[in-house]
Structures are given as C-alpha cells and as structure tokens.
Write an enzyme that holds these catalytic residues in place. Structure first.
Site, PDB file in Angstrom:
ATOM      1  N   PHE A 403       0.827  -1.227   0.000  1.00  0.00           N
ATOM      2  CA  PHE A 403       0.000   0.000   0.000  1.00  0.00           C
ATOM      3  C   PHE A 403       0.854   1.268   0.000  1.00  0.00           C
ATOM      4  CE2 PHE A 403      -4.176  -1.521   2.235  1.00  0.00           C
ATOM      5  CZ  PHE A 403      -4.776  -1.689   1.006  1.00  0.00           C
ATOM      6  N   GLU A 404       0.302   2.342  -0.576  1.00  0.00           N
ATOM      7  CA  GLU A 404       0.896   3.687  -0.497  1.00  0.00           C
ATOM      8  C   GLU A 404       2.348   3.711  -0.994  1.00  0.00           C
ATOM      9  OE1 GLU A 404      -1.228   5.812   0.154  1.00  0.00           O
ATOM     10  OE2 GLU A 404      -2.639   5.100   1.637  1.00  0.00           O
ATOM     11  N   GLY A 405       2.617   2.929  -2.025  1.00  0.00           N
ATOM     12  CA  GLY A 405       3.988   2.799  -2.511  1.00  0.00           C
ATOM     13  C   GLY A 405       4.675   1.661  -1.777  1.00  0.00           C
TER      14      GLY A 405
END
Length: 595
Positions: A403-405
């Site tokens: 997630f989120e990079g």
C-alpha cells in the site's frame, strides 16, 4: 550539532539533535482525545469484530453499513473543517483515530481509503463549489469515496497512467477512457477521484460520480488478505465528465497524488500501530492461557522474549509516529501564521516531512508484519488454524508493505528526498558530512569528560550512528553522482540506517520526556525498551553500513571506511535478555498490551 526547540525541517534529524521536551508523546494526549480513541476502539470491538467472517465473505451491504455507522458517530470528521460538518482537530488526533480503528482488519482499509485518499483530494484541491457539494456528505457517511490511480501497467510509476481524457466537441467536459485496478471501496463508493492524461501527457484529476454513463466495475478481487474490503477494477468507456469536475489544475494531477500520499503514508503507519497493539494483546492472553509441561507458556524465556520484542517494536514506532505528527502540525501552524490557507499549510507541512512519512510507512508496516508473525509462533499450531485470530491477522497485515507505494519505493524515496533537499540548500548535509570525513582521518576519541543524564551514553551512540549514515551516504554521492538512483541496493542500505536511527532516537526522547514527569521508577520497562531497541539498531546500522561500503569501495578506501563504521557503531554491551524479561513482566501480569 544544534538543538531543535520548535519547528524543525523534514530529514533534519540526521544532522541535528532534538530536545526531549519539544517532542510530542502519547502521554500528551488530552482527555478529549483519549475519549475519541476509546470510541474508535469500542466501535471496532462491538461493531466490526463480530462481523469479521461475514465481512470476509462479502455479504452484500455489510461494509457499507459499518461505514455509515462510523460516519454517524463522527469518525470521518476529525480533521474536516466545521463548515463541512467536521471537528477541525489537529493532525495527531487524526492519527490517533486512525490508530483506534487499526485493529479492525478490513475495516480500516475502507475507512482510510474514504477519509484519506478519497476525501482529502477534494478538501485540499477542490473548488469551493466542489467542497460544498461533496465534503458534508462524505463527512457524515451518507456518501463514500474511492481513489483511482493504479492501472494494470502503472503502479509505482503513477505518472505512466494510460487513461485518457479528451475535451468534448462542445468544450463542456471531458470524455474519459481507461481502466483502473485495485480500487478500494469501488463496490459501494459514490464519488471517484480518477486520474487521466489530458492531451496525452497532462496528468489530471477528475471527480467522477457513480451512475455516470460509461463508468462500470469488475467483480470483487480474490485477495490473500483484507478480504472484507471492496477491491474492484474500474472501467471508463466514453465516460463524460463535466468541466466543473476537474480537480485542481489540468496537468497538475501529480500534486494531488503525491501530496495526498504523504499524509496517507503516516496514517497507514498509525493504522498498523493499532493492529499491532491488538495482536500483541492477543499474544499475551494466549501465552497466559496455553499450558505446556504443566506451566503457562508465558513462563518460558523464549515466549517472554517474543512478547517483549513485540512490545519493543510497537512502542518504538509509536514514539516516532507521534513525534513526526507533531512536527507536521507545528509546521502547519507556522505556515498558516505566514498567511497560507489551512489546506496549503497542511499539505506544505506534510510535504516538508515527506521523508519521515516514508520512513514511518516502512517501519509501521514491517513492525505489524513482525508482530503478527511472532503472534502466529506464540499460538503454535493454533496460529495456523483459521479458527483462531492469527490466521486473519497474518494475511491482512501483508498488504501494508505494498500500500501507499511499496516499502522498496519508500526506502529509495526517503533517501532521494533528503539528498534533493541538500542539493537545494534546504538541508546542510555537506557541512556535517565533511566534518565526518575529517574525523575519520583524526585520532579517535577515547572518552573525555563523562556526561551525566539518563541517556547520555545512548545519545552519544545516536550521534555516532548519524555520523555513520553521513559517511555512507556521502561516499555514495561521491561515487555515483547522478547515477546514484540506479544503485538501489545501496540506497536501501542507507534508508535502513536512517529508519532505525530515527525510530531509536524518537524512543529515547519519548522516554526521557516521560521520565521527567513521572520519575525513573515509574518507567523502568520503558527505559529498557529504549535501550534494547538502540542495541538492535546499532547492529543493524553496522550490517547495512558494511554492505554499502563493500558494494561501493575497495582497497585502502574500503579499509578506512570500515574502520570508521566500526568506530561509529561501537557501543557497550547491554544485557538484553534480562531487559526483555523485565519488559515482558508487566504485559504478562496485565494479560494485555500495556505500554
């Protein structure tokens, strides 16, 4: 090194010392904030946990109803301005609420996608008309939001999106064509933040409403974990969006995507913190209940070590999360005082501390993975059974490193952002790095005056670990110059050093501040936590430093740097076995996570 009293700069922890009294610790939360946190915990226990199996089976409308209840309770409005129905509270309160729902497995995924990457693009980049139209309903839970960035061919490379937006013949809107995937809340969201390329290369955000002709959805994805969250593909086929639904400026969609991700990263760390505390509590309870050889397994040293190490890593990352959260808030207040709007101030503050947000995303997600893995081990064979809670916790935790990079991307981003700040003159890395180079050539310091204070030796160790980071990073810059970005393994070595040092320092600062209020006797186990975490950090910095030095150098230069690393990672032996036993004792006695 200077002492930072008030506002500091992102990434500056590498070259400056911080005063313990200036950091925010969880002990600083007010009664009102604690009540909000408790409301979140109660909601998760009473409303979410009884439905976990049904949620995982995607029972129609179940997650949507839970989200609606959360909206009615006001959980979506913590950081939303009062004019849109929110409470307009500070940044650390929003982190605390995110932590509070973090133990809800799939629920915090839906919660965070809605309150973070779903709502915030409109709040921070929308026109006054867009905010008035959408934010009140998104705040009270009558409508829900989703964020459509990832495509089959573009994940970490967000700007490589292929979805197209073409101006209509009459100029009144744009026709969107493309495909988005892994879209959380897609099954029930009413509002979609969609990114598309205008004129082929102008990356732009749009607000697309459910029911728009041409907007269709794939089936629910079959996932390893977080099964209860809705994850679908989103298809846009000649989907006409009116001009007034352009979000921000044409060609400036990257500002929305990347600024929102900064906030999303530290909030993900807070959610992982909440999940970690729940799993640690379950681990202790099981260790007290489970008997082997006529004794609870909590009596055995191997299990106590696991219980203690769970607590050490949780306490440490918690210290770092709320330290960074307060830094973001102070910077936000400073920028607001300079005349910036509330939205510009928060985005600017999060951008300033993007390094810390990336660091915490990595550490938070990896702490949770560690805690659940040890939770499975403590449960033994039952940990592998789907009838016991560790099965779901183990599967659900794994997504957070993506997630989120991904954590690899965030590691490289953290180092890249620090170096770019230095190149722009925003951080004076050159001066301290040169001083470290000169120190390498000088006669080693064999002691000198004995400093006094609870953590005087530990802070000296931290100072030396920062020198190790500067030495390795400085060598990398000199060696590779503009091609450094290609040396991903070395960048990740440097990032690991920085992540652990920031977290270790945050833990020492937290404990020192709380000792000043309550005394050493009241915080014996916490003092042990800070010292054990630092002992582990020294070893990790040494290992990462050696790997980087070996990769970059040879001969006399390598020998000189290796000697320097040995000097900078020198620390007195500390009996971590006994310390971990002391840390585990209050947890076992309380039958829960207590720190």
């Amino acid at each position: 090194m200077e002492v930072t009293q008030q506002t500091t700069k992102g990434g500056e922890f590498i070259i400056k010392e911080t005063e313990a009294q200036s950091v925010f610790t969880p002990a600083d939360f007010s009664e009102e904030q604690r009540m909000m946190y408790q409301t979140c915990l109660d909601f998760v226990v009473n409303e979410v946990h009884p439905l976990l199996d049904r949620l995982d089976n995607h029972e129609e409308g179940l997650m949507e109803n839970l989200m609606r209840k959360a909206g009615e309770l006001g959980l979506f409005g913590v950081s939303i301005p009062a004019e849109y129905g929110g409470y307009d509270m500070d940044f650390n309160t929003s982190l605390l609420v995110t932590e509070g729902v973090g133990g809800g497995h799939s629920f915090p995924v839906a919660f965070a996608a809605h309150t973070g990457i779903g709502m915030l693009p409109i709040l921070y980049f929308g026109t006054e008309e867009q905010k008035a139209k959408y934010i009140p309903d998104l705040t009270n839970g009558t409508k829900f939001a989703a964020y459509c960035l990832t495509e089959p061919g573009s994940g970490s490379d967000a700007l490589g999106a292929k979805t197209k937006a073409v101006l209509t013949e009459d100029g009144s809107g744009y026709v969107l064509n493309g495909q988005k995937m892994w879209i959380t809340n897609a099954g029930f969201a009413d509002v979609f933040i969609v990114f598309a390329q205008v004129d082929g290369d102008k990356f732009t955000g749009f607000i697309v409403e459910r029911g728009t002709p041409g907007l269709t959805f794939g089936n629910e994805e079959h996932k390893m974990g977080i099964k209860g969250s809705s994850t679908r593909q989103v298809f846009l086929s000649d989907c006409v969006v009116p001009k007034e639904n352009i979000l921000g400026e044409i060609g400036k969609g990257h500002l929305i995507a990347f600024n929102i991700l900064n906030i999303g990263r530290i909030k993900l760390a807070a959610a992982c913190l909440g999940a970690s505390k729940r799993v640690a509590g379950l681990s202790v309870k099981y260790a007290n209940e489970r008997q082997q050889f006529k004794l609870p397994i909590a009596k055995f040293g191997a299990i106590r070590q696991k219980i203690a190490q769970q607590a050490i890593r949780i306490y440490a990352v918690e210290s770092a999360i709320y330290r960074a959260g307060m830094d973001i808030y102070r910077k936000e207040q400073e920028m607001a005082g300079q005349g910036q709007s509330a939205n510009e101030a928060l985005l600017g503050a999060a951008r300033e501390f993007a390094v810390e947000c990336a660091i915490l995303k990595v550490e938070g997600s990896e702490v949770l993975d560690y805690v659940v893995d040890e939770g499975v081990q403590i449960y033994g064979g039952y940990g592998f059974s789907a009838d016991y809670p560790m099965d779901r916790a183990y599967r659900d935790s794994r997504i957070n490193r993506l997630f989120e990079g991904t954590n690899e991307i965030n590691r490289m981003l953290a180092v890249d952002m620090i170096l770019k700040k230095a190149m722009k003159g925003e951080l004076d890395l050159m001066g301290p790095a040169m001083a470290v180079q000169q120190e390498l050539m000088a006669i080693p310091d064999f002691g000198g005056e004995e400093e006094t204070g609870l953590f005087s030796k530990e802070y000296k160790t931290i100072k030396n670990l920062k020198k190790a980071i500067l030495m390795v990073a400085g060598t990398a810059v000199q060696k590779y110059m503009n091609s450094l970005a290609k040396e991903q393994e070395v960048l990740m070595n440097i990032a690991d050093m920085a992540i652990k040092v920031y977290t270790a320092e945050s833990t020492l600062l937290r404990v020192e501040k709380e000792v000043s209020l309550k005394g050493e006797d009241a915080l014996g186990p916490q003092i042990d936590i800070a010292r054990v975490y630092l002992a582990d950090t020294v070893d990790l910095v040494n290992k990462s430093g050696k790997d980087a030095i070996a990769a970059m150098t040879e001969g006399d230069e390598q020998r000189l740097l290796a000697l320097g690393l040995k000097r900078f990672t020198k620390a007195e032996l500390f009996n971590t076995k006994e310390a971990r036993r002391r840390i585990a004792a209050p947890l076992i006695e309380a039958n829960d996570y207590v720190y």
